[in-house]
Design a protein around this motif. Structure first.
Motif, mmCIF file in Angstrom:
data_model
loop_
_atom_site.group_PDB
_atom_site.id
_atom_site.type_symbol
_atom_site.label_atom_id
_atom_site.label_comp_id
_atom_site.label_asym_id
_atom_site.label_seq_id
_atom_site.Cartn_x
_atom_site.Cartn_y
_atom_site.Cartn_z
ATOM 1 N N VAL B 139 0.835 -1.206 0.000
ATOM 2 C CA VAL B 139 0.000 0.000 0.000
ATOM 3 C C VAL B 139 0.867 1.252 0.000
ATOM 4 C CG1 VAL B 139 -1.603 1.353 1.391
ATOM 5 C CG2 VAL B 139 -1.994 -1.093 1.065
ATOM 6 N N PHE B 140 1.899 1.241 0.839
ATOM 7 C CA PHE B 140 2.740 2.437 0.913
ATOM 8 C C PHE B 140 3.499 2.654 -0.395
ATOM 9 C CE2 PHE B 140 6.617 4.739 2.138
ATOM 10 C CZ PHE B 140 6.032 5.844 2.725
ATOM 11 N N ASP B 141 3.972 1.570 -1.000
ATOM 12 C CA ASP B 141 4.657 1.720 -2.285
ATOM 13 C C ASP B 141 3.713 2.289 -3.342
ATOM 14 O OD1 ASP B 141 6.986 0.813 -1.204
ATOM 15 O OD2 ASP B 141 6.747 -1.259 -1.900
ATOM 16 N N ALA B 142 2.482 1.796 -3.355
ATOM 17 C CA ALA B 142 1.519 2.315 -4.331
ATOM 18 C C ALA B 142 1.256 3.798 -4.096
ATOM 19 C CB ALA B 142 0.213 1.522 -4.240
ATOM 20 N N LEU B 143 1.159 4.183 -2.823
ATOM 21 C CA LEU B 143 0.945 5.597 -2.517
ATOM 22 C C LEU B 143 2.130 6.437 -2.987
ATOM 23 C CD1 LEU B 143 -0.695 7.831 -1.197
ATOM 24 C CD2 LEU B 143 0.272 7.185 1.002
ATOM 25 N N CYS B 144 3.332 5.930 -2.785
ATOM 26 C CA CYS B 144 4.516 6.647 -3.268
ATOM 27 C C CYS B 144 4.473 6.802 -4.788
ATOM 28 C CB CYS B 144 5.789 5.907 -2.841
ATOM 29 S SG CYS B 144 6.240 6.117 -1.112
ATOM 30 N N ASP B 145 4.050 5.745 -5.486
ATOM 31 C CA ASP B 145 3.965 5.824 -6.947
ATOM 32 C C ASP B 145 3.027 6.946 -7.377
ATOM 33 O OD1 ASP B 145 5.741 3.780 -7.210
ATOM 34 O OD2 ASP B 145 4.219 2.207 -7.465
ATOM 35 N N ILE B 146 1.864 6.990 -6.764
ATOM 36 C CA ILE B 146 0.899 8.025 -7.129
ATOM 37 C C ILE B 146 1.462 9.408 -6.829
ATOM 38 C CG2 ILE B 146 -1.392 8.940 -6.635
ATOM 39 C CD1 ILE B 146 -2.386 6.161 -6.183
ATOM 40 N N CYS B 147 2.104 9.551 -5.688
ATOM 41 C CA CYS B 147 2.689 10.851 -5.337
ATOM 42 C C CYS B 147 3.746 11.260 -6.369
ATOM 43 C CB CYS B 147 3.304 10.797 -3.939
ATOM 44 S SG CYS B 147 2.107 10.743 -2.601
ATOM 45 N N ARG B 148 4.537 10.300 -6.799
ATOM 46 C CA ARG B 148 5.544 10.601 -7.816
ATOM 47 C C ARG B 148 4.882 11.076 -9.115
ATOM 48 N NH1 ARG B 148 9.338 7.325 -6.525
ATOM 49 N NH2 ARG B 148 7.906 5.565 -6.774
ATOM 50 N N LEU B 149 3.778 10.441 -9.472
ATOM 51 C CA LEU B 149 3.060 10.847 -10.684
ATOM 52 C C LEU B 149 2.518 12.267 -10.545
ATOM 53 C CD1 LEU B 149 1.099 7.604 -11.665
ATOM 54 C CD2 LEU B 149 3.153 8.572 -12.719
ATOM 55 N N VAL B 150 1.956 12.567 -9.370
ATOM 56 C CA VAL B 150 1.428 13.917 -9.156
ATOM 57 C C VAL B 150 2.541 14.951 -9.286
ATOM 58 C CG1 VAL B 150 0.368 15.440 -7.458
ATOM 59 C CG2 VAL B 150 -0.484 13.110 -7.729
ATOM 60 N N ALA B 151 3.682 14.652 -8.691
ATOM 61 C CA ALA B 151 4.800 15.589 -8.772
ATOM 62 C C ALA B 151 5.278 15.750 -10.217
ATOM 63 C CB ALA B 151 5.946 15.108 -7.876
ATOM 64 N N ALA B 152 5.423 14.626 -10.919
ATOM 65 C CA ALA B 152 5.883 14.701 -12.306
ATOM 66 C C ALA B 152 4.885 15.458 -13.166
ATOM 67 C CB ALA B 152 6.105 13.289 -12.851
ATOM 68 N N ASP B 153 3.614 15.263 -12.887
ATOM 69 C CA ASP B 153 2.571 15.929 -13.666
ATOM 70 C C ASP B 153 2.626 17.443 -13.499
ATOM 71 O OD1 ASP B 153 0.391 15.405 -15.460
ATOM 72 O OD2 ASP B 153 -0.941 16.196 -13.899
ATOM 73 N N ALA B 154 3.193 17.896 -12.366
ATOM 74 C CA ALA B 154 3.281 19.333 -12.105
ATOM 75 C C ALA B 154 4.673 19.867 -12.433
ATOM 76 C CB ALA B 154 2.944 19.622 -10.648
ATOM 77 N N GLY B 155 5.440 19.099 -13.188
ATOM 78 C CA GLY B 155 6.771 19.564 -13.571
ATOM 79 C C GLY B 155 7.805 19.417 -12.489
ATOM 80 N N GLN B 156 7.493 18.657 -11.433
ATOM 81 C CA GLN B 156 8.452 18.418 -10.351
ATOM 82 C C GLN B 156 8.993 16.995 -10.434
ATOM 83 O OE1 GLN B 156 9.438 20.738 -8.297
ATOM 84 N NE2 GLN B 156 7.988 22.345 -8.847
ATOM 85 N N GLY B 157 9.306 16.560 -11.634
ATOM 86 C CA GLY B 157 9.755 15.189 -11.816
ATOM 87 C C GLY B 157 11.074 14.880 -11.130
ATOM 88 N N ASN B 158 11.841 15.915 -10.795
ATOM 89 C CA ASN B 158 13.138 15.683 -10.164
ATOM 90 C C ASN B 158 13.077 15.791 -8.642
ATOM 91 O OD1 ASN B 158 12.533 18.362 -10.177
ATOM 92 N ND2 ASN B 158 14.608 19.071 -10.710
ATOM 93 N N MET B 159 11.876 15.743 -8.100
ATOM 94 C CA MET B 159 11.761 15.816 -6.636
ATOM 95 C C MET B 159 12.456 14.606 -6.012
ATOM 96 S SD MET B 159 8.313 16.291 -4.317
ATOM 97 C CE MET B 159 8.009 17.946 -4.930
ATOM 98 N N PRO B 160 13.239 14.799 -4.960
ATOM 99 C CA PRO B 160 13.997 13.686 -4.372
ATOM 100 C C PRO B 160 13.076 12.577 -3.854
ATOM 101 C CG PRO B 160 14.776 15.796 -3.526
ATOM 102 C CD PRO B 160 13.539 16.084 -4.312
ATOM 103 N N VAL B 161 13.588 11.364 -3.878
ATOM 104 C CA VAL B 161 12.812 10.216 -3.404
ATOM 105 C C VAL B 161 12.424 10.396 -1.942
ATOM 106 C CG1 VAL B 161 12.832 7.722 -3.074
ATOM 107 C CG2 VAL B 161 13.972 8.723 -5.052
ATOM 108 N N ALA B 162 13.341 10.938 -1.160
ATOM 109 C CA ALA B 162 13.060 11.112 0.269
ATOM 110 C C ALA B 162 11.902 12.085 0.476
ATOM 111 C CB ALA B 162 14.316 11.610 0.990
ATOM 112 N N SER B 163 11.821 13.133 -0.342
ATOM 113 C CA SER B 163 10.718 14.081 -0.206
ATOM 114 C C SER B 163 9.394 13.419 -0.563
ATOM 115 C CB SER B 163 10.963 15.292 -1.110
ATOM 116 O OG SER B 163 12.165 15.953 -0.729
ATOM 117 N N ILE B 164 9.402 12.662 -1.661
ATOM 118 C CA ILE B 164 8.185 11.930 -2.043
ATOM 119 C C ILE B 164 7.749 10.996 -0.918
ATOM 120 C CG2 ILE B 164 7.228 10.254 -3.652
ATOM 121 C CD1 ILE B 164 7.625 12.643 -5.208
ATOM 122 N N ALA B 165 8.710 10.245 -0.399
ATOM 123 C CA ALA B 165 8.382 9.274 0.651
ATOM 124 C C ALA B 165 7.852 9.975 1.892
ATOM 125 C CB ALA B 165 9.618 8.441 0.991
ATOM 126 N N ARG B 166 8.458 11.139 2.225
ATOM 127 C CA ARG B 166 7.998 11.841 3.417
ATOM 128 C C ARG B 166 6.564 12.325 3.252
ATOM 129 N NH1 ARG B 166 11.961 15.328 3.909
ATOM 130 N NH2 ARG B 166 10.914 16.941 2.691
#
Lengths: 224, 224
Positions: B139-166
DNA sequence: TTGACATTCAAACGATTGATTGAAATGATC
DNA sequence: GATCATTTCAATCAATCGTTTGAATGTCAA
C-alpha cells in the motif's frame, strides 16, 4: 534507605515498567516480567507501589517526568507565556516541533509515553481519564487556539470551528503517527529519517501545509 | 456438517475474536473471553483453529475478507487497472478515500482490522511479517507511486525520493490516525465528524494539501 | 550491642491462562 | 434403525497470573 527520591530498586522497577508497558500494554505485561528486567524480587512491586496498577500509574508519571526533563514534553503553561510575543505561524511551527518531540525520543525511536497513550486509546484502563485531562485534551485545545490565530492573522477569522478543529486534528495526526510507525518505517523505508534533521524537514512540511490550509478559504483553491 | 464455509460456531468465534483482538491485542485477550462472547465451549477454539494463534490468524483473514466485501479495503491490483486512465491528482484523492475507509468502518468507528494492525506495530507477533507484506508495504509503495506521478505531472519530476516518501508518509498518517483516535475524538471534540460526509471533508483536506506539497518546489513557498 | 525500622527474599496463596481429554450429542448416509 | 464421522461438552492438565506471607537481611540511632 536513601535520602532522595525512591530507592534504587524502585527506580529500576519504574524504568523496566515504562519500557514493557509501552510495548505490551498494561494487561499483557506481567509483574514478573518487570521484576526480571529490573532484577528485583517479585514482591517488590506490591511493596513499593501497592499493586500492578499502582506501578502502572507511577510508570506513566515517571515517563512524563523523564520527558519533561528532556524538554520533550508539551508544557503548556510555560510555553504559552514564552511564546505569546511570537507571530502565530512561528508558534504553530514550534508547537509542531514539540508534538514531534513528544512522539519520538532523542534517538528517533517511538517514545515510551506516546506508546502508552496509544495502548490507552485502543483499550483504556482506569488510568486513562487522568491522561486525557492532563495531556490530550489540553494539548489539542492549545493547538486549536494557535490554528485559530493563524487563520485570523490571514484574514480568515470567520473560518468555521469545525474546519479549524479538523485541521488541528490532521496536524496532530502527522505529529503523533511516527510514535506508532517509526519502528516499521525504519525497516520498510529507510529514506524517511526521524533523527533531528529529518524531524525538522517533517515539521516544516506539516506546519507549512497547515498554514496553507488555514490561510486559504474554506474550500477554495489558492488562486493567485 | 454444512456444505458452505465453516460452521456457525466457527463464524461466531471469528466475529468475537476480531472484536476482542482489535481492542485488547493478542496477549491480553483470552480464549475464554472469545468463547464467552461467541457462546461457544472453551474447547471449540482448539478444535476449529488448532490454537489461540491459529484463531488469531484466522480472525485477521476474516476481518480482511469482511473489509474487502464492504469495499473498504485497498485492493491494489484491481484498482491499479481501474484507475490507470484517471489523472494523477484524481487517483491520489481516491487513494486517500480508500485509506480513510480502511481505518474507519461504515459507522465512523475505528475499524477492527486497522486496530489489529496498530497492536501489531506496537508489539509484533509472528503474524506481523505476513501483514506487512500483504498490506502495509504494498500500500505504501503504491501511494509513493501516485505521489511521484502527481509531482511529475506538475513539472516536479526531479523531486527527491526522500521528499516523495515523506509526503506519502504524512498522507498515510492523516488517513490512518482516525483508526486510533476516532473513539476519543468523538467524545472530546464532537465537531470533528467521521461519518461519510465528514470523511469527504477530511479526504479533501488531506489530498489538497498533499497536492500542494507535491506541486510546489522542495522547500519553496508558492510565490504566485 | 541492642533495638527499631526499612527493605529484600523464597515460598506459597487462590485464580486464571492455553491446551487436552474422553464421553456425550448431533447429523448424515446407508 | 444402525453406522459412521463431525461437533459439542464438562472436566482437567500443567503453567502462569497478581498478590500475600513471614522470615532473613540491611541500616542507623541509641
Amino acid at each position: 534507605m536513601s535520602a532522595g527520591e525512591g530507592s534504587q530498586t524502585e527506580q529500576r522497577l519504574l524504568d523496566a515498567a515504562v519500557g514493557l508497558f509501552a510495548s505490551q500494554g498494561f494487561t499483557a505485561t506481567s509483574v514478573r516480567q518487570v521484576c526480571d528486567r529490573a532484577e528485583a524480587n517479585i514482591a517488590a512491586v506490591n511493596y513499593h507501589f501497592g499493586s500492578k496498577m499502582g506501578l502502572y500509574n507511577a510508570a506513566i508519571d515517571h515517563a512524563r517526568t523523564r520527558a519533561v526533563d528532556q524538554n520533550r514534553f508539551v508544557q503548556l503553561d510555560s510555553n504559552r507565556d514564552f511564546w505569546s510575543d511570537e507571530p502565530p505561524q512561528t508558534r504553530l511551527r514550534m508547537f509542531v516541533s514539540m508534538l514531534l518531540d513528544h512522539s519520538l525520543d532523542a534517538s528517533g525511536r517511538p517514545s515510551d509515553l506516546a506508546r502508552i497513550f496509544i495502548h490507552e486509546m485502543l483499550d483504556p484502563t482506569e488510568a486513562f481519564d487522568r491522561q486525557v485531562d492532563v495531556s490530550i485534551s489540553r494539548v489539542f485545545d492549545a493547538l486549536c487556539d494557535i490554528c485559530r490565530l493563524v487563520a485570523a492573522d490571514a484574514g480568515q477569522g470567520n473560518m468555521p470551528v469545525a474546519s479549524i478543529a479538523r485541521i488541528a486534528f490532521l496536524i496532530s495526526a502527522q505529529c503523533m503517527y511516527p510514535a506508532l510507525t517509526a519502528g516499521v518505517v525504519r525497516v520498510l523505508h529507510p529514506a524517511i529519517e526521524f533523527d533531528v534533521s529529518g524531524r525538522e524537514a517533517i515539521a516544516d512540511a506539516i506546519s507549512s501545509s497547515a498554514v496553507a490550509a488555514l490561510t486559504r478559504g474554506s474550500d477554495e483553491a489558492p488562486d493567485c
